[in-house]
Design an enzyme around this catalytic site. Structure first.
Site, PDB file in Angstrom:
ATOM      1  N   CYS A  95       0.854  -1.187   0.000  1.00 39.49           N
ATOM      2  CA  CYS A  95       0.000   0.000   0.000  1.00 39.49           C
ATOM      3  C   CYS A  95       0.895   1.244   0.000  1.00 39.49           C
ATOM      4  CB  CYS A  95      -0.876  -0.025   1.248  1.00 39.49           C
ATOM      5  SG  CYS A  95      -2.421   0.830   1.086  1.00 39.49           S
ATOM      6  N   HIS A  96       0.579   2.214  -0.845  1.00 41.06           N
ATOM      7  CA  HIS A  96       1.368   3.435  -0.926  1.00 41.06           C
ATOM      8  C   HIS A  96       1.135   4.322   0.294  1.00 41.06           C
ATOM      9  CE1 HIS A  96       1.154   2.192  -5.145  1.00 41.06           C
ATOM     10  NE2 HIS A  96       2.308   2.826  -5.282  1.00 41.06           N
ATOM     11  N   MET A 127      -8.278   2.064   0.956  1.00 41.90           N
ATOM     12  CA  MET A 127      -7.700   1.248   2.022  1.00 41.90           C
ATOM     13  C   MET A 127      -7.595   2.041   3.320  1.00 41.90           C
ATOM     14  SD  MET A 127      -7.633  -1.623   0.666  1.00 41.90           S
ATOM     15  CE  MET A 127      -7.056  -2.406   2.155  1.00 41.90           C
ATOM     16  N   ASP A 138     -12.581  -3.753  21.928  1.00 42.76           N
ATOM     17  CA  ASP A 138     -11.627  -3.797  23.029  1.00 42.76           C
ATOM     18  C   ASP A 138     -12.143  -3.042  24.254  1.00 42.76           C
ATOM     19  OD1 ASP A 138      -9.001  -4.360  24.226  1.00 42.76           O
ATOM     20  OD2 ASP A 138      -8.705  -2.203  24.046  1.00 42.76           O
TER      21      ASP A 138
END
Length: 166
Positions: free
Chosen positions: A82-83, A117, A132
């Site tokens: 991924c860039h 992304m 969490d």
């Protein structure tokens, strides 16, 4: 409906993984929006609503918001090939109508590759943080439907919002 070409962009001619060369692409305004759902058992949802979304660990949505932004910014460190992108904006919106928290991550930048992304990672990290923060209350919390809603810039714009049911 989108189609996939027979040649994957992240594979070279020998079918080895490669980072796509985006150097010749024009920098354009890129945006993306992704969503994730976190579904709680009814009693846990009632506790969260009643406590103003605060647990002994702190403000659930406040911490998830910060984590989502941090996740979006760190995407290239988490997703191979991924860039790295300099994000101009990352907004995390979290609402909880009923038993389900809806997380929407909206990201934008001026760049040569899309920010899908980053939006997906931001929504996912916020969802994981909510889990969490609340797992002491129940392990029956379900993260689901992490999906791209929209993207603009580049070759094509996509809008899946009409397919998403809130």
């Amino acid at each position: 409906m989108t189609t996939v070409s027979n040649k994957l962009s992240h594979l070279d001619d020998s079918d080895l993984p490669q980072m796509v060369d985006v150097g010749s692409k024009a920098a354009t305004r890129r945006t993306a929006q992704a969503q994730a759902r976190v579904t709680f058992p009814a009693d846990v949802a009632a506790q969260l609503h009643g406590a103003g979304y605060v647990t002994p660990k702190g403000g659930v949505f406040t911490v998830a918001h910060i984590a989502g932004v941090m996740g979006a910014k760190a995407t290239s460190q988490l997703i191979p090939l991924c860039h790295p992108l300099v994000l101009d904006k990352c907004d995390i919106d979290i609402s909880m109508p009923g038993d389900t928290a809806l997380i929407t991550c909206t990201v934008s930048c001026q760049g040569r590759t899309g920010v899908e992304m980053e939006a997906l990672t931001g929504a996912s990290v916020a969802a994981l943080t909510i889990y969490d923060m609340c797992k002491a209350m129940s392990h029956d919390i379900v993260i689901s439907e992490v999906r791209l809603l929209t993207k603009t810039g580049g070759k094509s714009d996509l809008d899946y919002t009409a397919q998403v049911q809130a």
